[in-house]
Design a protein around this motif. Structure first.
Motif, PDB file in Angstrom:
ATOM      1  N   ARG A 194       0.806  -1.217   0.000  1.00 34.85           N
ATOM      2  CA  ARG A 194       0.000   0.000   0.000  1.00 34.85           C
ATOM      3  C   ARG A 194       0.839   1.267   0.000  1.00 34.85           C
ATOM      4  O   ARG A 194       0.462   2.276  -0.601  1.00 34.85           O
ATOM      5  CB  ARG A 194      -0.941   0.022   1.213  1.00 34.85           C
ATOM      6  N   ALA A 195       1.996   1.237   0.702  1.00 36.16           N
ATOM      7  CA  ALA A 195       2.765   2.468   0.902  1.00 36.16           C
ATOM      8  C   ALA A 195       3.089   3.145  -0.430  1.00 36.16           C
ATOM      9  O   ALA A 195       2.972   4.361  -0.550  1.00 36.16           O
ATOM     10  CB  ALA A 195       4.040   2.174   1.678  1.00 36.16           C
ATOM     11  N   ASP A 196       3.514   2.385  -1.430  1.00 35.14           N
ATOM     12  CA  ASP A 196       3.940   3.005  -2.685  1.00 35.14           C
ATOM     13  C   ASP A 196       3.289   2.384  -3.915  1.00 35.14           C
ATOM     14  O   ASP A 196       3.618   2.759  -5.045  1.00 35.14           O
ATOM     15  CB  ASP A 196       5.474   2.929  -2.816  1.00 35.14           C
ATOM     16  N   GLY A 197       2.373   1.444  -3.705  1.00 39.62           N
ATOM     17  CA  GLY A 197       1.660   0.866  -4.837  1.00 39.62           C
ATOM     18  C   GLY A 197       2.478  -0.103  -5.670  1.00 39.62           C
ATOM     19  O   GLY A 197       2.181  -0.329  -6.842  1.00 39.62           O
ATOM     20  N   LEU A 198       3.508  -0.695  -5.049  1.00 39.08           N
ATOM     21  CA  LEU A 198       4.266  -1.740  -5.749  1.00 39.08           C
ATOM     22  C   LEU A 198       3.414  -3.003  -5.837  1.00 39.08           C
ATOM     23  O   LEU A 198       2.910  -3.487  -4.823  1.00 39.08           O
ATOM     24  CB  LEU A 198       5.561  -2.066  -4.988  1.00 39.08           C
ATOM     25  N   VAL A 199       3.238  -3.520  -7.058  1.00 43.94           N
ATOM     26  CA  VAL A 199       2.542  -4.799  -7.205  1.00 43.94           C
ATOM     27  C   VAL A 199       3.607  -5.891  -7.105  1.00 43.94           C
ATOM     28  O   VAL A 199       4.411  -6.073  -8.022  1.00 43.94           O
ATOM     29  CB  VAL A 199       1.789  -4.887  -8.542  1.00 43.94           C
ATOM     30  N   HIS A 200       3.611  -6.573  -5.958  1.00 41.07           N
ATOM     31  CA  HIS A 200       4.617  -7.607  -5.733  1.00 41.07           C
ATOM     32  C   HIS A 200       4.410  -8.760  -6.716  1.00 41.07           C
ATOM     33  O   HIS A 200       5.321  -9.149  -7.432  1.00 41.07           O
ATOM     34  CB  HIS A 200       4.537  -8.081  -4.291  1.00 41.07           C
ATOM     35  N   THR A 201       3.193  -9.295  -6.737  1.00 36.12           N
ATOM     36  CA  THR A 201       2.818 -10.286  -7.751  1.00 36.12           C
ATOM     37  C   THR A 201       1.338 -10.119  -8.067  1.00 36.12           C
ATOM     38  O   THR A 201       0.547  -9.754  -7.206  1.00 36.12           O
ATOM     39  CB  THR A 201       2.966 -11.747  -7.264  1.00 36.12           C
ATOM     40  N   ALA A 202       1.002 -10.356  -9.301  1.00 38.65           N
ATOM     41  CA  ALA A 202      -0.402 -10.489  -9.691  1.00 38.65           C
ATOM     42  C   ALA A 202      -0.383 -11.690 -10.621  1.00 38.65           C
ATOM     43  O   ALA A 202      -0.274 -11.555 -11.840  1.00 38.65           O
ATOM     44  CB  ALA A 202      -0.911  -9.228 -10.366  1.00 38.65           C
ATOM     45  N   ALA A 203      -0.427 -12.877 -10.005  1.00 40.55           N
ATOM     46  CA  ALA A 203      -0.141 -14.119 -10.713  1.00 40.55           C
ATOM     47  C   ALA A 203      -1.026 -14.306 -11.939  1.00 40.55           C
ATOM     48  O   ALA A 203      -0.555 -14.692 -13.002  1.00 40.55           O
ATOM     49  CB  ALA A 203      -0.276 -15.304  -9.776  1.00 40.55           C
ATOM     50  N   ASN A 204      -2.331 -14.003 -11.790  1.00 43.06           N
ATOM     51  CA  ASN A 204      -3.234 -14.268 -12.894  1.00 43.06           C
ATOM     52  C   ASN A 204      -3.085 -13.262 -14.040  1.00 43.06           C
ATOM     53  O   ASN A 204      -3.576 -13.477 -15.141  1.00 43.06           O
ATOM     54  CB  ASN A 204      -4.679 -14.359 -12.382  1.00 43.06           C
ATOM     55  N   LEU A 205      -2.394 -12.156 -13.762  1.00 42.93           N
ATOM     56  CA  LEU A 205      -2.028 -11.209 -14.819  1.00 42.93           C
ATOM     57  C   LEU A 205      -0.608 -11.475 -15.329  1.00 42.93           C
ATOM     58  O   LEU A 205      -0.162 -10.830 -16.279  1.00 42.93           O
ATOM     59  CB  LEU A 205      -2.058  -9.772 -14.280  1.00 42.93           C
ATOM     60  N   CYS A 206       0.095 -12.388 -14.648  1.00 36.82           N
ATOM     61  CA  CYS A 206       1.519 -12.637 -14.921  1.00 36.82           C
ATOM     62  C   CYS A 206       2.380 -11.393 -14.677  1.00 36.82           C
ATOM     63  O   CYS A 206       3.316 -11.112 -15.436  1.00 36.82           O
ATOM     64  CB  CYS A 206       1.745 -13.156 -16.342  1.00 36.82           C
ATOM     65  N   TRP A 207       2.041 -10.626 -13.634  1.00 35.27           N
ATOM     66  CA  TRP A 207       2.840  -9.459 -13.271  1.00 35.27           C
ATOM     67  C   TRP A 207       3.721  -9.801 -12.065  1.00 35.27           C
ATOM     68  O   TRP A 207       3.289 -10.511 -11.163  1.00 35.27           O
ATOM     69  CB  TRP A 207       1.955  -8.285 -12.846  1.00 35.27           C
TER      70      TRP A 207
END
Lengths: 383, 383
Positions: A154-167
């Motif tokens: 939340r602090a900086d909006g880093l997406v650590h993983t979004a597995a179903n998006l492959c991010w």
């Protein structure tokens, strides 16, 4: 000695009033005074100031009835503060401009397939689409809220993983902040769904609620003592990755038998005899055609849903569980059965006298509305 | 217009200062001023007032070193407010009188077997024993905190069920309030354990922590954003009744394969080849004798422990998990292994950069200290 200064008190009262109008909608001065515990002259001063600033407007209600002069209604002026809401899902993305008071003023959405799902593409499309929408409406958003189906700091909006998006490790918050030039808050989609339900949906008035949604993945957002739980560093709510079936299917998170593997979209497809990863429309259509068959065809699927919900209720003791996304397509009788079984099997529910299990009623806009609310959190106190 | 009145501000500052001394221990005026953000003259006025009332005392520290006059330390006076702490466990019950500052001033405990475990007997013994202790010490408690291993309604201290004590629907709070003639707060033992860890133990400074303890049953207490979660109507934290092994052993809650059935006392006895329901001492002794054998003999037990902890971390995203009670008797290497595995298998832990898993270091007094803190919550603002 520290004492609250009058201008601080005025600012506090003003922002409480704005929050009340934003979440509760138009109200008379008398109602505002009662809800905020302020006297009439304070309310008058605040409303007059807000009217002068163009933030609210006072009007005679259209359907005034009864004897005497009708009370004026204080109405939030949507254009007084507009935020950009962005909802990135696995199959599609949507954006909206949402005004003070929570009204969607304009929107756009597009499908995500193949390369379009890559972070660079999504970011570019969001920024361009937002610029077009803002231009069309002649409005400039002052903040943005963005949700993705992933693990977000939340602090900086880093997406650590979004597995179903492959991010993986996408600095989404930072990049959008630079490109949009407004404060940006990024969150997990189920978390923002919970926020929307809490502020505008089935969760209004429930201090302790859990929002569970099934899309490709399964996620959750938790409201405790009236506020959205954030977890350490803003990570939590990965309810879908609770192991419920040790030795079961391998999950993308590396474990076996995650709840997501038993009640996510693929599991529902298997229960219905549909090919996995098919179009969402086919699943919804099949569910609608079930009629009396739901008991036999969904029995095992519902057992896993019940098992996981019993766990969640036992751990968190919510008064309400709101089921979102794909769960809202389940037959009413099936949801009623789930509620009944969870109330019977959860010792915490038995102690409480029965948890309520309900479908979300905010529809497809749920997460957009949640993203907007997340953006408004920092805005209302500045108006 | 509502503004904070000076006497309200003074009361607020005074109770903040009392809380700081109570939880942080003796401190110099300079430290108190920094921590509370108050200026020196405000601190002087508050400390002088509290000294006059006998609530604190100022003293030269015993081990003053270095040049110059040593700073005076402000010390909480334990007898300024004394609370009764009661810890009802399955095999024994304990009481203590705890002073302002958290010091245990006197205690008593007794075993519970057969009829002694019945609510009437426990209540009578607690009241009599408290009267004797208060008489001996010449102190009168001003509030009481009581914990039981059960599902408790916080509002009035109704024990809905305490399965391992064979209690059901016991109006414990109400009855003790009448007999002791002081405010009584009753809670789940794991919940109060979490409170103790948060205020005085491994959880100090951790805003998001989970406390998990194994006795006959397995329970949990949750700290989120710096406060103890309460759940709707005060019910939550039945982490032990999360289903982890569908089709597994029948649990007293009516479900199968609850975490408690896999990591509670009986499960540990089975892992060690000891008879179930044997004395606690035999389990602890056997664990101490394990040495290099722990890997083979505890492998399956630890697998279940890890699986449940991964679930808890994925759902709640704590920075710290504190293991209490019987878990503290596990070999250090086993706890290190558990931590390592949870960090590896939990996607939320991976995102956070690693949850810490630690044993409680507050020992057998943990729950007494937690019960005392629960009682102090209503007391400090009145001093």
């Amino acid at each position: 000695m520290t004492v609250a200064r009058p201008d601080e008190v005025r600012r506090f009262n003003r922002s409480s009033l704005l929050r009340l109008l934003h979440t509760g909608g138009p109200a008379t001065r008398a109602v505002l005074a009662t809800e905020l515990g302020l006297n009439r002259s304070t309310i008058k001063m605040l409303v007059d100031g807000l009217t002068e600033d163009g933030v609210v407007e006072e009007k005679v209600p259209r359907l005034a009835r009864g004897a005497g002069r009708p009370s004026l209604l204080v109405l939030p002026q949507p254009q007084a503060a507009v935020v950009l809401a962005v909802d990135v899902q696995v199959e599609h993305a949507g954006i909206a401009l949402v005004g003070f008071g929570g009204q969607i003023l304009g929107r756009n959405s597009w499908n995500l397939h193949g390369r379009q799902r890559e972070p660079d593409e999504v970011i570019t499309h969001v920024v361009e689409s937002a610029a077009v929408l803002a231009g069309d409406l002649g409005m400039r958003p002052v903040a943005a809220g963005v949700c993705v189906p992933g693990v977000v700091r939340r602090a900086d909006g880093l997406v650590h993983t979004a597995a179903n998006l492959c991010w993986g490790e996408v600095a989404l918050g930072q990049r959008l902040r630079t490109l949009l030039d407004v404060p940006v808050v990024v969150g997990n989609d189920a978390e923002f769904g919970a926020l929307a339900e809490h502020v505008r949906g089935a969760g209004r008035g429930s201090a302790d609620a859990v929002f569970v949604s099934a899309d490709v993945g399964v996620g959750g957002g938790l409201i405790a003592q009236g506020a959205l739980l954030r977890g350490s560093a803003g990570y939590l709510g990965e309810i879908g990755h609770m192991t419920v079936n040790p030795g079961g299917r391998i999950c993308h998170c590396g474990n076996e038998g995650c709840w997501e593997t038993e009640v996510g979209e693929a599991a529902l497809c298997r229960a219905l005899g549909l090919p996995e990863h098919g179009p969402r429309g086919a699943i919804v259509a099949e569910l609608r055609e079930l009629h009396g068959d739901w008991e036999s065809r969904l029995a095992r699927y519902l057992d896993w849903l019940i098992l996981g919900l019993v766990n969640v209720v036992n751990i968190l003791g919510p008064e309400l569980v709101v089921l979102g996304d794909l769960f809202t397509a389940l037959p009413e009788e099936a949801v009623a059965r789930v509620g009944e079984q969870v109330r019977r099997r959860s010792m915490v529910s038995r102690a409480m006298g029965g948890v309520r299990i309900e479908k979300s009623r905010l529809g497809a806009d749920l997460k957009l509305l949640g993203a907007a609310e997340a953006a408004f959190e920092g805005v209302l106190s500045m108006l």
